[in-house]
Design a protein around this motif. Structure first.
Motif, short mmCIF file in Angstrom:
data_model
loop_
_atom_site.label_atom_id
_atom_site.label_comp_id
_atom_site.label_asym_id
_atom_site.label_seq_id
_atom_site.Cartn_x
_atom_site.Cartn_y
_atom_site.Cartn_z
N ASN A 71 0.82 -1.22 0.00
CA ASN A 71 0.00 0.00 0.00
C ASN A 71 0.85 1.26 0.00
O ASN A 71 0.49 2.27 -0.59
N GLN A 116 -1.85 -5.60 -9.32
CA GLN A 116 -3.24 -5.62 -8.86
C GLN A 116 -4.08 -6.57 -9.69
O GLN A 116 -4.95 -7.27 -9.16
N MET A 126 -5.09 -11.48 -2.26
CA MET A 126 -4.61 -10.23 -1.73
C MET A 126 -3.57 -10.48 -0.64
O MET A 126 -3.79 -11.29 0.25
N TRP A 133 -5.34 -3.00 2.39
CA TRP A 133 -5.67 -3.01 0.97
C TRP A 133 -6.66 -1.94 0.59
O TRP A 133 -6.62 -1.39 -0.50
N THR A 136 -4.72 0.86 -0.28
CA THR A 136 -4.16 0.68 -1.61
C THR A 136 -5.21 1.00 -2.67
O THR A 136 -4.93 1.70 -3.63
#
Length: 186
Positions: A71, A116, A126, A133, A136
């Motif tokens: 992130n 991603q 993930m 996240w 992110t």
């Protein structure tokens, strides 16, 4: 407009220091506000704000090269794209601004989007729990949109971000009011 400029000046006055995890948002906000307010700023205000933006840029260039899924990369290093877009053509340090755009666009296209897309395909994968996240996701979506607005290149389809709602529903489990608890969740 007056209130926006007042808030902008307050953000500029804070400088580039502070908690590394909170200043990344101020950095991104400052870049966006600089771009939006550009025509309303005096030459002196532009120069002062650009100085703070470049200070942030220097912080992230020195401090961060994390894995492509971390992130921090999206929030901190990724925000350099916003800085480059905001400062390019401002007449302050156009060479450095263009370098930020070029390097950040490469990071977005060659690292962020593939990372991603890999993590969001199928049933997820993930690396972080939801707390990290979601940080992110916010930054990633902002970068994708900024790049699309700036360059006309739409990377949303390649990014896998369309799978995000499914992933959120799997984690949040709204059907039973539960939330999957792992990694950074409590």
């Amino acid at each position: 407009l007056a209130q926006a400029k007042k808030l902008f000046e307050a953000a500029v006055a804070l400088g580039a220091g502070g908690n590394v995890y909170n200043t990344c948002y101020r950095y991104a906000d400052l870049c966006i506000a600089f771009d939006w307010l550009f025509d309303a700023l005096t030459a002196e205000e532009r120069l002062r704000a650009a100085g703070v933006i470049f200070e942030f840029t220097t912080l992230w260039e020195k401090r961060y090269r994390q894995p492509d899924w971390a992130n921090q990369m999206y929030q901190m290093k990724g925000a350099n794209l916003l800085a480059g877009i905001a400062l390019r053509g401002a007449g302050i340090d156009d060479y450095r601004a263009q370098r930020l755009v070029t390097e950040s666009a490469q990071l977005l296209r060659e690292h962020f989007v593939p990372a991603q897309a890999m993590m969001l395909k199928g049933n997820g994968g993930m690396i972080d729990g939801t707390g990290y996240w979601f940080r992110t996701a916010y930054s990633f979506i902002l970068l994708l949109d900024a790049w699309r607005s700036y360059s006309g290149q739409d990377l949303f389809a390649k990014s896998g971000i369309a799978a995000l709602p499914d992933w959120v529903l799997r984690v949040a489990q709204p059907h039973n009011g539960q939330f999957i608890n792992w990694h950074d969740n409590s």
